[in-house]
Scaffold this motif. Structure first.
Motif, PDB file in Angstrom:
ATOM      1  N   THR A 121      -5.790   7.126   0.470  1.00 50.62           N
ATOM      2  CA  THR A 121      -4.891   6.421   1.386  1.00 50.62           C
ATOM      3  C   THR A 121      -5.221   4.941   1.383  1.00 50.62           C
ATOM      4  O   THR A 121      -6.253   4.519   1.916  1.00 50.62           O
ATOM      5  N   CYS A 122      -4.352   4.134   0.767  1.00 49.40           N
ATOM      6  CA  CYS A 122      -4.561   2.688   0.666  1.00 49.40           C
ATOM      7  C   CYS A 122      -4.332   2.033   2.027  1.00 49.40           C
ATOM      8  O   CYS A 122      -3.357   2.340   2.722  1.00 49.40           O
ATOM      9  N   VAL A 123      -5.237   1.119   2.399  1.00 43.43           N
ATOM     10  CA  VAL A 123      -5.091   0.392   3.669  1.00 43.43           C
ATOM     11  C   VAL A 123      -4.983  -1.117   3.467  1.00 43.43           C
ATOM     12  O   VAL A 123      -4.540  -1.836   4.360  1.00 43.43           O
ATOM     13  N   ALA A 124      -5.362  -1.621   2.299  1.00 46.11           N
ATOM     14  CA  ALA A 124      -5.254  -3.049   2.000  1.00 46.11           C
ATOM     15  C   ALA A 124      -5.379  -3.229   0.492  1.00 46.11           C
ATOM     16  O   ALA A 124      -5.957  -2.388  -0.197  1.00 46.11           O
ATOM     17  N   GLN A 125      -4.834  -4.331   0.001  1.00 44.89           N
ATOM     18  CA  GLN A 125      -4.942  -4.635  -1.418  1.00 44.89           C
ATOM     19  C   GLN A 125      -4.857  -6.137  -1.606  1.00 44.89           C
ATOM     20  O   GLN A 125      -4.464  -6.860  -0.702  1.00 44.89           O
ATOM     21  N   CYS A 172       0.808  -1.230   0.000  1.00 40.85           N
ATOM     22  CA  CYS A 172       0.000   0.000   0.000  1.00 40.85           C
ATOM     23  C   CYS A 172       0.839   1.277   0.000  1.00 40.85           C
ATOM     24  O   CYS A 172       0.322   2.340  -0.331  1.00 40.85           O
ATOM     25  N   ASP A 173       2.117   1.171   0.349  1.00 44.21           N
ATOM     26  CA  ASP A 173       2.983   2.350   0.304  1.00 44.21           C
ATOM     27  C   ASP A 173       3.445   2.664  -1.111  1.00 44.21           C
ATOM     28  O   ASP A 173       3.994   3.732  -1.364  1.00 44.21           O
ATOM     29  N   THR A 174       3.230   1.731  -2.041  1.00 45.95           N
ATOM     30  CA  THR A 174       3.607   1.909  -3.441  1.00 45.95           C
ATOM     31  C   THR A 174       2.444   2.573  -4.179  1.00 45.95           C
ATOM     32  O   THR A 174       1.286   2.295  -3.898  1.00 45.95           O
ATOM     33  N   ALA A 201     -14.562   2.087 -16.483  1.00 43.03           N
ATOM     34  CA  ALA A 201     -13.745   1.803 -17.666  1.00 43.03           C
ATOM     35  C   ALA A 201     -13.867   0.323 -18.014  1.00 43.03           C
ATOM     36  O   ALA A 201     -14.374  -0.468 -17.219  1.00 43.03           O
ATOM     37  N   ALA A 202     -13.380  -0.020 -19.204  1.00 42.18           N
ATOM     38  CA  ALA A 202     -13.383  -1.415 -19.641  1.00 42.18           C
ATOM     39  C   ALA A 202     -11.993  -2.007 -19.452  1.00 42.18           C
ATOM     40  O   ALA A 202     -10.991  -1.308 -19.603  1.00 42.18           O
ATOM     41  N   GLY A 203     -11.939  -3.290 -19.095  1.00 39.27           N
ATOM     42  CA  GLY A 203     -10.660  -3.971 -18.943  1.00 39.27           C
ATOM     43  C   GLY A 203     -10.834  -5.236 -18.132  1.00 39.27           C
ATOM     44  O   GLY A 203     -11.955  -5.618 -17.771  1.00 39.27           O
ATOM     45  N   THR A 204      -9.715  -5.878 -17.833  1.00 42.89           N
ATOM     46  CA  THR A 204      -9.727  -7.109 -17.044  1.00 42.89           C
ATOM     47  C   THR A 204      -9.355  -6.798 -15.600  1.00 42.89           C
ATOM     48  O   THR A 204      -8.255  -6.292 -15.334  1.00 42.89           O
ATOM     49  N   ALA A 205     -10.253  -7.092 -14.686  1.00 42.50           N
ATOM     50  CA  ALA A 205     -10.008  -6.863 -13.261  1.00 42.50           C
ATOM     51  C   ALA A 205      -8.910  -7.804 -12.782  1.00 42.50           C
ATOM     52  O   ALA A 205      -8.977  -9.012 -13.013  1.00 42.50           O
ATOM     53  N   ALA A 206      -7.878  -7.244 -12.131  1.00 41.80           N
ATOM     54  CA  ALA A 206      -6.764  -8.069 -11.679  1.00 41.80           C
ATOM     55  C   ALA A 206      -6.372  -7.820 -10.225  1.00 41.80           C
ATOM     56  O   ALA A 206      -5.791  -8.686  -9.587  1.00 41.80           O
ATOM     57  N   HIS A 207      -6.658  -6.625  -9.704  1.00 42.32           N
ATOM     58  CA  HIS A 207      -6.393  -6.380  -8.285  1.00 42.32           C
ATOM     59  C   HIS A 207      -7.351  -5.321  -7.731  1.00 42.32           C
ATOM     60  O   HIS A 207      -7.996  -4.600  -8.473  1.00 42.32           O
ATOM     61  N   TRP A 208      -7.437  -5.301  -6.404  1.00 42.02           N
ATOM     62  CA  TRP A 208      -8.284  -4.335  -5.715  1.00 42.02           C
ATOM     63  C   TRP A 208      -7.432  -3.602  -4.693  1.00 42.02           C
ATOM     64  O   TRP A 208      -6.421  -4.112  -4.228  1.00 42.02           O
ATOM     65  N   ARG A 209      -7.855  -2.392  -4.387  1.00 38.84           N
ATOM     66  CA  ARG A 209      -7.250  -1.617  -3.299  1.00 38.84           C
ATOM     67  C   ARG A 209      -8.378  -1.024  -2.475  1.00 38.84           C
ATOM     68  O   ARG A 209      -9.364  -0.521  -3.000  1.00 38.84           O
ATOM     69  N   LEU A 210      -8.207  -1.103  -1.181  1.00 41.35           N
ATOM     70  CA  LEU A 210      -9.166  -0.562  -0.226  1.00 41.35           C
ATOM     71  C   LEU A 210      -8.564   0.719   0.331  1.00 41.35           C
ATOM     72  O   LEU A 210      -7.397   0.739   0.726  1.00 41.35           O
ATOM     73  N   TYR A 211      -9.353   1.792   0.328  1.00 37.55           N
ATOM     74  CA  TYR A 211      -8.874   3.100   0.734  1.00 37.55           C
ATOM     75  C   TYR A 211      -9.649   3.624   1.940  1.00 37.55           C
ATOM     76  O   TYR A 211     -10.811   3.276   2.144  1.00 37.55           O
ATOM     77  N   LYS A 212      -9.007   4.521   2.691  1.00 34.82           N
ATOM     78  CA  LYS A 212      -9.718   5.265   3.724  1.00 34.82           C
ATOM     79  C   LYS A 212     -10.771   6.120   3.030  1.00 34.82           C
ATOM     80  O   LYS A 212     -10.772   6.253   1.805  1.00 34.82           O
ATOM     81  N   SER A 213     -11.625   6.737   3.796  1.00 38.20           N
ATOM     82  CA  SER A 213     -12.707   7.537   3.216  1.00 38.20           C
ATOM     83  C   SER A 213     -12.200   8.714   2.390  1.00 38.20           C
ATOM     84  O   SER A 213     -12.951   9.288   1.609  1.00 38.20           O
ATOM     85  N   ASP A 214     -10.903   9.067   2.508  1.00 39.11           N
ATOM     86  CA  ASP A 214     -10.352  10.147   1.685  1.00 39.11           C
ATOM     87  C   ASP A 214     -10.179   9.725   0.221  1.00 39.11           C
ATOM     88  O   ASP A 214      -9.942  10.543  -0.652  1.00 39.11           O
ATOM     89  N   GLY A 215     -10.298   8.404  -0.043  1.00 41.96           N
ATOM     90  CA  GLY A 215     -10.216   7.891  -1.402  1.00 41.96           C
ATOM     91  C   GLY A 215      -8.814   7.779  -1.963  1.00 41.96           C
ATOM     92  O   GLY A 215      -8.628   7.352  -3.100  1.00 41.96           O
TER      93      GLY A 215
END
Length: 109
Positions: free
Chosen positions: A68-72, A12-14, A52-66
């Motif tokens: 700050t990533c907290v999990a992926q 998430c720091d990346t 958008a269109a594409g192939t889903a490959a990963h997810w990221r979960l963010y704080k309510s600020d949209g």
């Protein structure tokens, strides 16, 4: 939660990677109570119209600020072993996206 194309970043720091296919607003109580080291999703997790269109490959979960990533994690089609599975990973613009099952498990549980 944002569903994205391509491989997940190292952590998430990346910086974010890939194209955002869908942005899901989660309910304030988004996880159920823990049981045996795991927590399952609670409430409705959906995006009524994919961005958008594409192939889903990963997810990221963010704080309510949209931003700050907290999990992926990874996304695969059902049965593919991803951290999150979708019936179909090929997303079309405007397609509704609903997550019906999601569980976080503590290491060693």
């Amino acid at each position: 939660m944002k569903i994205r194309t391509g491989a997940a970043p190292a952590d998430c720091d990346t910086a974010d990677a890939g194209t955002v296919l869908a942005t899901l607003s989660l309910p304030s109580d988004w996880m159920a109570a823990a049981a045996n080291g795991s927590k399952a999703k609670a409430g409705t997790w959906e995006d009524a119209s994919a961005d958008a269109a594409g192939t889903a490959a990963h997810w990221r979960l963010y704080k309510s600020d949209g931003t700050t990533c907290v999990a992926q994690g990874t996304i695969t089609a059902t049965g593919g072993g991803g951290d999150l599975t979708l019936v179909n990973t090929n997303i079309a613009v405007g397609q509704p996206i609903t997550i019906t099952s999601f569980t976080l498990t503590a290491p060693g549980a």
